[in-house]
Design a protein around this motif. Structure first.
Motif, mmCIF file in Angstrom:
data_model
loop_
_atom_site.group_PDB
_atom_site.id
_atom_site.type_symbol
_atom_site.label_atom_id
_atom_site.label_comp_id
_atom_site.label_asym_id
_atom_site.label_seq_id
_atom_site.Cartn_x
_atom_site.Cartn_y
_atom_site.Cartn_z
ATOM 1 N N ILE A 1 54.955 52.129 36.103
ATOM 2 C CA ILE A 1 54.435 51.205 37.112
ATOM 3 C C ILE A 1 55.593 50.672 37.955
ATOM 4 O O ILE A 1 56.750 50.731 37.555
ATOM 5 N N THR A 2 55.265 50.142 39.106
ATOM 6 C CA THR A 2 56.276 49.607 40.019
ATOM 7 C C THR A 2 56.514 48.128 39.738
ATOM 8 O O THR A 2 55.733 47.472 39.045
ATOM 9 N N LEU A 3 57.581 47.620 40.312
ATOM 10 C CA LEU A 3 57.889 46.201 40.182
ATOM 11 C C LEU A 3 56.766 45.349 40.764
ATOM 12 O O LEU A 3 56.402 44.319 40.187
ATOM 13 N N SER A 4 56.186 45.780 41.859
ATOM 14 C CA SER A 4 55.101 44.995 42.454
ATOM 15 C C SER A 4 53.892 44.933 41.521
ATOM 16 O O SER A 4 53.212 43.907 41.452
ATOM 17 N N THR A 5 53.644 45.997 40.765
ATOM 18 C CA THR A 5 52.547 45.985 39.793
ATOM 19 C C THR A 5 52.854 45.019 38.655
ATOM 20 O O THR A 5 51.974 44.283 38.201
ATOM 21 N N ILE A 6 54.105 44.993 38.210
ATOM 22 C CA ILE A 6 54.512 44.056 37.165
ATOM 23 C C ILE A 6 54.307 42.622 37.637
ATOM 24 O O ILE A 6 53.800 41.774 36.898
ATOM 25 N N LEU A 7 54.673 42.356 38.874
ATOM 26 C CA LEU A 7 54.503 41.011 39.425
ATOM 27 C C LEU A 7 53.028 40.634 39.517
ATOM 28 O O LEU A 7 52.643 39.500 39.206
ATOM 29 N N GLU A 8 52.194 41.573 39.921
ATOM 30 C CA GLU A 8 50.755 41.306 40.004
ATOM 31 C C GLU A 8 50.148 41.070 38.619
ATOM 32 O O GLU A 8 49.304 40.191 38.447
ATOM 33 N N LEU A 9 50.563 41.867 37.630
ATOM 34 C CA LEU A 9 50.075 41.672 36.263
ATOM 35 C C LEU A 9 50.459 40.292 35.734
ATOM 36 O O LEU A 9 49.626 39.589 35.152
ATOM 37 N N LYS B 1 51.184 37.667 37.419
ATOM 38 C CA LYS B 1 50.451 36.657 38.192
ATOM 39 C C LYS B 1 49.025 36.509 37.660
ATOM 40 O O LYS B 1 48.537 35.397 37.456
ATOM 41 N N GLY B 2 48.376 37.641 37.407
ATOM 42 C CA GLY B 2 47.011 37.616 36.879
ATOM 43 C C GLY B 2 46.930 37.021 35.484
ATOM 44 O O GLY B 2 45.948 36.361 35.130
ATOM 45 N N HIS C 1 55.313 34.444 33.142
ATOM 46 C CA HIS C 1 56.516 34.891 33.830
ATOM 47 C C HIS C 1 56.673 36.393 33.580
ATOM 48 O O HIS C 1 56.410 36.860 32.463
ATOM 49 N N PRO C 2 57.104 37.160 34.571
ATOM 50 C CA PRO C 2 57.255 38.608 34.387
ATOM 51 C C PRO C 2 58.108 39.001 33.178
ATOM 52 O O PRO C 2 57.831 39.988 32.515
ATOM 53 N N LYS C 3 59.126 38.210 32.851
ATOM 54 C CA LYS C 3 59.987 38.574 31.724
ATOM 55 C C LYS C 3 59.228 38.560 30.400
ATOM 56 O O LYS C 3 59.616 39.227 29.456
#
Length: 42
Positions: free
Chosen positions: A11-19, A21-22, A26-28
């Motif tokens: 997956i891309t970084l933008s997908t990680i950020l969206e996940l 967020k949902g 925090h992404p980490k």
């Protein structure tokens, strides 16, 4: 999600950020796990 969890899909970084967020985390936190590291074959 199943393919991502099993490592069958990248997956891309933008997908990680969206996940994150949902999930309202925090992404980490998506990467806060341990796993055995296999030794590299020579």
């Amino acid at each position: 999600m199943n393919k991502i969890e099993k490592g069958k899909r990248n997956i891309t970084l933008s997908t990680i950020l969206e996940l994150s967020k949902g999930l309202k985390i925090h992404p980490k936190e998506l990467f806060d796990f341990s796993f055995p590291i296999k030794e590299l074959e020579k």
